[in-house]
Design a protein around this motif. Structure first.
Motif, mmCIF file in Angstrom:
data_model
loop_
_atom_site.group_PDB
_atom_site.id
_atom_site.type_symbol
_atom_site.label_atom_id
_atom_site.label_comp_id
_atom_site.label_asym_id
_atom_site.label_seq_id
_atom_site.Cartn_x
_atom_site.Cartn_y
_atom_site.Cartn_z
ATOM 1 N N ILE A 45 105.560 82.977 -135.859
ATOM 2 C CA ILE A 45 103.879 83.459 -135.885
ATOM 3 C C ILE A 45 103.444 85.117 -136.920
ATOM 4 C CG2 ILE A 45 101.989 83.670 -134.609
ATOM 5 C CD1 ILE A 45 103.929 81.658 -132.403
ATOM 6 N N VAL A 46 102.471 84.918 -137.742
ATOM 7 C CA VAL A 46 102.149 85.697 -138.774
ATOM 8 C C VAL A 46 100.802 86.082 -138.781
ATOM 9 C CG1 VAL A 46 102.357 86.749 -141.095
ATOM 10 C CG2 VAL A 46 104.427 85.312 -139.879
ATOM 11 N N PRO A 47 100.095 87.139 -137.879
ATOM 12 C CA PRO A 47 99.019 87.390 -138.252
ATOM 13 C C PRO A 47 98.791 87.618 -139.491
ATOM 14 C CG PRO A 47 99.869 89.055 -136.596
ATOM 15 C CD PRO A 47 101.333 87.972 -136.926
ATOM 16 N N THR A 48 97.192 87.657 -139.871
ATOM 17 C CA THR A 48 96.210 88.277 -141.178
ATOM 18 C C THR A 48 95.466 88.877 -140.620
ATOM 19 O OG1 THR A 48 95.729 86.061 -141.397
ATOM 20 C CG2 THR A 48 97.754 86.366 -142.497
ATOM 21 N N PRO A 49 95.112 90.071 -142.246
ATOM 22 C CA PRO A 49 94.052 90.988 -141.562
ATOM 23 C C PRO A 49 92.279 90.026 -141.302
ATOM 24 C CG PRO A 49 94.847 91.073 -143.502
ATOM 25 C CD PRO A 49 95.492 89.648 -143.024
ATOM 26 N N ILE A 50 91.722 90.608 -140.551
ATOM 27 C CA ILE A 50 90.776 89.709 -140.050
ATOM 28 C C ILE A 50 89.675 90.138 -140.696
ATOM 29 C CG2 ILE A 50 91.010 89.528 -137.521
ATOM 30 C CD1 ILE A 50 89.691 92.008 -136.978
ATOM 31 N N PRO B 60 103.339 91.427 -134.451
ATOM 32 C CA PRO B 60 102.074 92.057 -134.221
ATOM 33 C C PRO B 60 101.614 92.605 -135.644
ATOM 34 C CG PRO B 60 104.588 93.617 -134.235
ATOM 35 C CD PRO B 60 105.045 92.222 -134.125
ATOM 36 N N GLY B 61 99.948 92.397 -135.078
ATOM 37 C CA GLY B 61 98.832 92.077 -136.351
ATOM 38 C C GLY B 61 97.816 92.021 -135.352
ATOM 39 N N ALA B 62 96.683 91.836 -136.796
ATOM 40 C CA ALA B 62 95.319 92.147 -136.247
ATOM 41 C C ALA B 62 95.050 90.748 -135.295
ATOM 42 C CB ALA B 62 94.432 91.744 -137.481
ATOM 43 N N CYS B 63 94.154 91.547 -133.962
ATOM 44 C CA CYS B 63 93.506 90.647 -133.706
ATOM 45 C C CYS B 63 92.218 91.424 -133.225
ATOM 46 C CB CYS B 63 94.412 90.308 -132.234
ATOM 47 S SG CYS B 63 93.470 89.576 -130.708
ATOM 48 N N ALA B 64 91.327 90.711 -132.937
ATOM 49 C CA ALA B 64 89.607 90.620 -133.654
ATOM 50 C C ALA B 64 89.469 91.323 -131.894
ATOM 51 C CB ALA B 64 89.307 89.990 -133.927
ATOM 52 N N ALA B 65 90.379 90.653 -130.547
ATOM 53 C CA ALA B 65 89.708 90.618 -129.539
ATOM 54 C C ALA B 65 89.964 92.416 -129.196
ATOM 55 C CB ALA B 65 90.596 89.422 -128.424
ATOM 56 N N VAL B 66 91.218 92.511 -129.471
ATOM 57 C CA VAL B 66 91.817 93.643 -128.577
ATOM 58 C C VAL B 66 91.427 94.662 -129.849
ATOM 59 C CG1 VAL B 66 93.853 95.040 -128.905
ATOM 60 C CG2 VAL B 66 94.142 92.354 -128.461
ATOM 61 N N THR B 67 90.746 94.689 -130.981
ATOM 62 C CA THR B 67 90.763 95.352 -131.670
ATOM 63 C C THR B 67 89.257 95.901 -131.253
ATOM 64 O OG1 THR B 67 91.218 94.597 -133.437
ATOM 65 C CG2 THR B 67 89.844 96.343 -133.743
ATOM 66 N N ALA B 68 88.483 95.006 -131.108
ATOM 67 C CA ALA B 68 87.286 95.381 -130.505
ATOM 68 C C ALA B 68 86.738 95.949 -128.975
ATOM 69 C CB ALA B 68 86.177 93.843 -130.311
ATOM 70 N N LEU C 208 85.832 91.660 -119.697
ATOM 71 C CA LEU C 208 85.915 90.297 -120.429
ATOM 72 C C LEU C 208 85.265 90.198 -122.018
ATOM 73 C CD1 LEU C 208 82.689 88.797 -117.818
ATOM 74 C CD2 LEU C 208 85.434 87.835 -118.534
ATOM 75 N N ILE C 209 86.108 88.923 -122.756
ATOM 76 C CA ILE C 209 85.938 89.441 -124.433
ATOM 77 C C ILE C 209 85.751 88.215 -124.507
ATOM 78 C CG2 ILE C 209 87.175 89.828 -126.052
ATOM 79 C CD1 ILE C 209 89.102 92.067 -124.813
ATOM 80 N N LEU D 149 83.880 93.605 -137.740
ATOM 81 C CA LEU D 149 85.268 94.364 -137.440
ATOM 82 C C LEU D 149 85.964 94.115 -138.603
ATOM 83 C CD1 LEU D 149 86.705 93.610 -134.219
ATOM 84 C CD2 LEU D 149 85.530 95.686 -134.808
ATOM 85 N N THR D 150 85.875 95.666 -139.393
ATOM 86 C CA THR D 150 87.110 96.592 -140.222
ATOM 87 C C THR D 150 86.648 95.687 -141.935
ATOM 88 O OG1 THR D 150 88.659 94.573 -140.611
ATOM 89 C CG2 THR D 150 89.662 95.684 -139.168
ATOM 90 N N LYS D 151 85.205 95.126 -141.427
ATOM 91 C CA LYS D 151 85.403 94.905 -142.929
ATOM 92 C C LYS D 151 83.720 96.369 -143.101
ATOM 93 C CE LYS D 151 85.791 89.924 -141.964
ATOM 94 N NZ LYS D 151 85.287 88.606 -141.968
ATOM 95 N N PHE D 152 82.976 95.704 -144.593
ATOM 96 C CA PHE D 152 82.014 96.586 -145.246
ATOM 97 C C PHE D 152 81.047 96.630 -143.951
ATOM 98 C CE2 PHE D 152 78.827 97.657 -147.871
ATOM 99 C CZ PHE D 152 79.272 99.098 -147.956
#
Length: 289
Positions: free
Chosen positions: A16-21, A120-128, A166-167, A198-201
């Motif tokens: 299971i491979v996370p990729t950038p958000i 392990p890797g990117a996850c928008a929920a945890v990043t936020a 809550l997310i 998130l993580t974008k311009f």
């Protein structure tokens, strides 16, 4: 066909491979190594993943696994795993299976005792959550709120007394409607953080009581665009201990249709709460407005 000759992947294994958000530099060295080495990549979007692989000069065989073929596709991939293939599962962005296709494949692998290795890797929920400023020691991820309003209100009422942060994920065209429902069910003072792109311009993270947040969005509709995460403050007991969000919601409905005295009289009979607490709440709410 490589059949996992590389030392960094194993045969008959699902990765299971996370990729950038957003920002491609967020991908890990290990993710790149696995994507380079597996026999097959199961991708939610072949086109989207193809661009990612092209950016990192990775040549790989791709297989589409999305909501339209998740059942049949999972069976095909399972048979390949049983034959000795190593397979990487990726979504369009972030960690696979989290509000994305892939659960059925993972479930089948677990049932058939095929090894599943999560990276392990990117996850928008945890990043936020990490940047929200809200309590993060206990939180509840609830995915996308229902698109139909009646079901969305039902879900929010169910969560109205949830004390954990809550997310939610939300789409651009439903954002305002969902926030208005959060205001109606949770109250105007509930703090909500909107994390966008998130993580974008055009990344922006803005938090405020939900009523103020709605006003902020409505002043510039561009603020509603993009990939959106909502991080919502958990329920806190107020000084009116027995006045739960459901009671307050019913009270406000009655007050909107009946004189305050009659509404409060009905509430005391329906919920067995103190008349003075209800009056105090109405007075305090009137003062806030």
């Amino acid at each position: 066909m490589k059949f996992s000759v590389a030392r960094n992947v194993s045969p008959s294994t699902l990765y299971i491979v996370p990729t950038p958000i957003g920002n491609l530099e967020d991908i890990t060295y290990r993710a790149l190594s696995v994507l380079q080495s597996v026999d097959l990549i199961a991708a939610e979007s072949v086109k989207h993943t193809g661009l990612l692989l092209q950016h990192f000069c990775i040549k790989a065989s791709l297989f589409t696994l999305n909501i339209h073929n998740e059942v049949s596709g999972s069976l095909v991939l399972l048979s390949k795993l049983q034959l000795g293939y190593s397979i990487a599962l990726v979504s369009r962005a972030g960690t696979p299976v989290i509000s994305d296709p892939g659960y059925r494949l993972v479930y089948c692998c677990v049932q058939k005792k095929i090894r599943v290795i999560p990276l392990p890797g990117a996850c928008a929920a945890v990043t936020a959550l990490s940047a929200s400023g809200l309590l993060s020691d206990r939180f509840c991820y609830d995915g996308f709120l229902p698109s139909k309003r009646i079901l969305r209100l039902e879900r929010l009422r169910f969560l109205s007394e949830e004390s954990r942060t809550l997310i939610f994920y939300e789409s651009t065209h439903r954002l305002i409607d969902s926030l208005e429902d959060i205001l109606n069910i949770f109250g105007s003072d509930r703090h909500v953080v909107l994390a966008r792109e998130l993580t974008k311009f055009w990344e922006s993270i803005y938090g405020a009581p939900v009523k103020k947040l709605l006003n902020w969005l409505q002043r510039d509709i561009i603020r509603c665009r993009g990939e959106i995460v909502l991080v919502v403050e958990g329920y806190k007991c107020n000084k009116y201990k027995k006045l739960t969000p459901n009671i307050l919601y019913t009270l406000e409905l009655l007050i909107s249709k009946l004189p305050v005295k009659i509404a409060i009289s009905l509430m005391t009979k329906i919920y067995n709460v103190r008349r003075n607490d209800l009056y105090d709440y109405v007075v305090s709410k009137t003062n806030r407005l």
